[in-house]
Design a protein around this motif. Structure first.
Motif, short mmCIF file in Angstrom:
data_model
loop_
_atom_site.label_atom_id
_atom_site.label_comp_id
_atom_site.label_asym_id
_atom_site.label_seq_id
_atom_site.Cartn_x
_atom_site.Cartn_y
_atom_site.Cartn_z
N PRO A 23 2.88 9.32 -15.41
CA PRO A 23 1.70 8.94 -16.20
C PRO A 23 1.36 7.46 -16.11
N GLY A 24 2.36 6.58 -16.08
CA GLY A 24 2.08 5.15 -15.97
C GLY A 24 1.42 4.80 -14.65
N ASP A 25 1.89 5.41 -13.57
CA ASP A 25 1.29 5.17 -12.26
C ASP A 25 -0.14 5.67 -12.24
N ALA A 26 -0.37 6.83 -12.85
CA ALA A 26 -1.73 7.38 -12.89
C ALA A 26 -2.67 6.47 -13.68
N TYR A 27 -2.17 5.90 -14.77
CA TYR A 27 -2.97 5.00 -15.59
C TYR A 27 -3.44 3.79 -14.77
N TYR A 28 -2.50 3.14 -14.09
CA TYR A 28 -2.87 1.96 -13.31
C TYR A 28 -3.72 2.33 -12.09
N ASN A 29 -3.43 3.46 -11.48
CA ASN A 29 -4.21 3.87 -10.32
C ASN A 29 -5.68 4.08 -10.69
N GLU A 30 -5.92 4.60 -11.88
CA GLU A 30 -7.30 4.78 -12.35
C GLU A 30 -8.00 3.44 -12.50
N LEU A 31 -7.31 2.45 -13.06
CA LEU A 31 -7.91 1.12 -13.20
C LEU A 31 -8.22 0.51 -11.84
N ILE A 32 -7.28 0.63 -10.89
CA ILE A 32 -7.47 0.06 -9.56
C ILE A 32 -8.64 0.72 -8.85
N THR A 33 -8.73 2.04 -8.94
CA THR A 33 -9.79 2.78 -8.26
C THR A 33 -11.17 2.33 -8.72
N ALA A 34 -11.26 1.94 -9.99
CA ALA A 34 -12.55 1.55 -10.55
C ALA A 34 -12.92 0.10 -10.31
N ALA A 35 -12.00 -0.70 -9.75
CA ALA A 35 -12.24 -2.14 -9.57
C ALA A 35 -12.50 -2.45 -8.10
N ASP A 36 -13.43 -3.37 -7.84
CA ASP A 36 -13.73 -3.70 -6.44
C ASP A 36 -12.80 -4.75 -5.86
N SER A 37 -12.05 -5.45 -6.73
CA SER A 37 -11.11 -6.47 -6.25
C SER A 37 -9.95 -6.53 -7.23
N VAL A 38 -8.72 -6.47 -6.68
CA VAL A 38 -7.53 -6.33 -7.52
C VAL A 38 -6.46 -7.34 -7.09
N LEU A 39 -5.90 -8.03 -8.07
CA LEU A 39 -4.75 -8.90 -7.87
C LEU A 39 -3.55 -8.27 -8.55
N ASP A 40 -2.53 -7.90 -7.76
CA ASP A 40 -1.30 -7.33 -8.29
C ASP A 40 -0.27 -8.45 -8.41
N VAL A 41 -0.03 -8.89 -9.64
CA VAL A 41 0.89 -10.00 -9.90
C VAL A 41 2.30 -9.44 -10.07
N GLY A 42 3.21 -9.87 -9.20
CA GLY A 42 4.54 -9.26 -9.19
C GLY A 42 4.49 -7.94 -8.45
N CYS A 43 3.90 -7.95 -7.26
CA CYS A 43 3.62 -6.72 -6.53
C CYS A 43 4.86 -6.07 -5.95
N GLY A 44 5.98 -6.80 -5.86
CA GLY A 44 7.19 -6.23 -5.30
C GLY A 44 6.99 -5.75 -3.88
N THR A 45 7.39 -4.52 -3.63
CA THR A 45 7.31 -3.96 -2.27
C THR A 45 5.93 -3.41 -1.93
N GLY A 46 4.98 -3.53 -2.85
CA GLY A 46 3.59 -3.25 -2.53
C GLY A 46 3.16 -1.80 -2.59
N ALA A 47 3.97 -0.93 -3.16
CA ALA A 47 3.67 0.50 -3.12
C ALA A 47 2.37 0.84 -3.84
N MET A 48 2.08 0.16 -4.94
CA MET A 48 0.88 0.49 -5.71
C MET A 48 -0.39 0.21 -4.92
N LEU A 49 -0.49 -0.98 -4.32
CA LEU A 49 -1.68 -1.31 -3.56
C LEU A 49 -1.76 -0.50 -2.28
#
Length: 246
Positions: A23-49
């Motif tokens: 559910p947490g991943d789905a929550y953030y994925n929805e926010l990212i999908t709706a944004a035209d530009s995204v900064l992932d602070v503390g992106c780690g290994t980059g899986a989300m982006l």
């Protein structure tokens, strides 16, 4: 030797990014999908982006992290900007619609000075109207009390592609005010320790978070107590925050 690169692979094994089941991943994925530009602070290994790009996001995606080994792993994914650095050192000005900190990365900002500098930099990186979304463990849930090898839920057994069968657990070293210091152990099934990683996390309540965000110039859009956007209650284990640059 269990290297930093091995640890980055282990992180992905322990924390697979899966919006279809988490559910947490789905929550953030929805926010990212709706944004035209995204900064992932503390992106780690980059899986989300990487997931967002692979699933059709065509806007600007930037990952920022101070961990060289994690970024080396993130750079397997092309079409995304990977930047080595800290939140406080971010130098963008009005370039993003959305900034995100996931995986409780916000709690790694320990001192008031680091928090203020980091929030100021994120605020500056956002366009007017841009949002900053993150989560932190609610201190009332006392999550650290379950971080010990006597708790079966905290001991994970898995197979690493180069390290073989492993066992991972955590132990708390100290609790001082809102700071919890602990260490994570990576070992063979026979108990041979391969690596010990130490960390300190800060547990802030909603009032303290709001004060720091307001000082940095943010307005609070929402507090949630769960990933379904329910309110923060006396039973909430998370404080999920959405703040906006006016």
């Amino acid at each position: 030797m269990f290297t930093d690169a091995d640890a980055a692979v282990l992180y992905d094994l322990l924390n697979p990014w899966d919006p279809g089941h988490q559910p947490g991943d789905a929550y953030y994925n929805e926010l990212i999908t709706a944004a035209d530009s995204v900064l992932d602070v503390g992106c780690g290994t980059g899986a989300m982006l990487a997931f967002a790009r692979d699933h059709g996001h065509r806007g600007r995606l930037v990952g920022l992290d101070p961990d060289t080994a994690a970024l080396d792993r993130a750079r397997r994914h092309t079409g995304i900007e990977w930047v080595e650095g800290t939140a406080a050192g971010a130098a963008w000005t009005a370039e993003f619609e959305l900034a995100i900190m996931t995986g409780h990365a916000f709690q790694s900002l320990i001192s008031d000075d680091d928090l203020r500098a980091s929030l100021a930099a994120v605020h500056t990186a956002l366009r007017p109207g841009g949002r900053f979304a993150f989560e932190t463990r609610h201190p009332q849930a006392r999550a650290w009390e379950g971080w010990n090898r006597s708790d079966p839920a905290d001991v994970v057994e898995l197979t690493h592609p180069t390290g073989g069968p492993l066992r991972v657990w955590h132990e708390v070293d100290s609790v001082a005010g809102d700071l919890v210091t602990f260490h994570g152990t990576t070992a063979r099934p026979d108990g041979t320790v391969l690596r010990t990683d130490h960390a300190t996390l800060r547990f802030l309540d909603a009032a303290a978070l709001d004060a720091l965000l307001a000082e940095a110039g943010f307005e609070i859009d929402a507090h949630y107590g769960d990933w379904m956007r329910g309110p923060v209650t006396g039973a909430s284990r998370e404080i999920i925050v959405v703040a906006r640059r006016p």
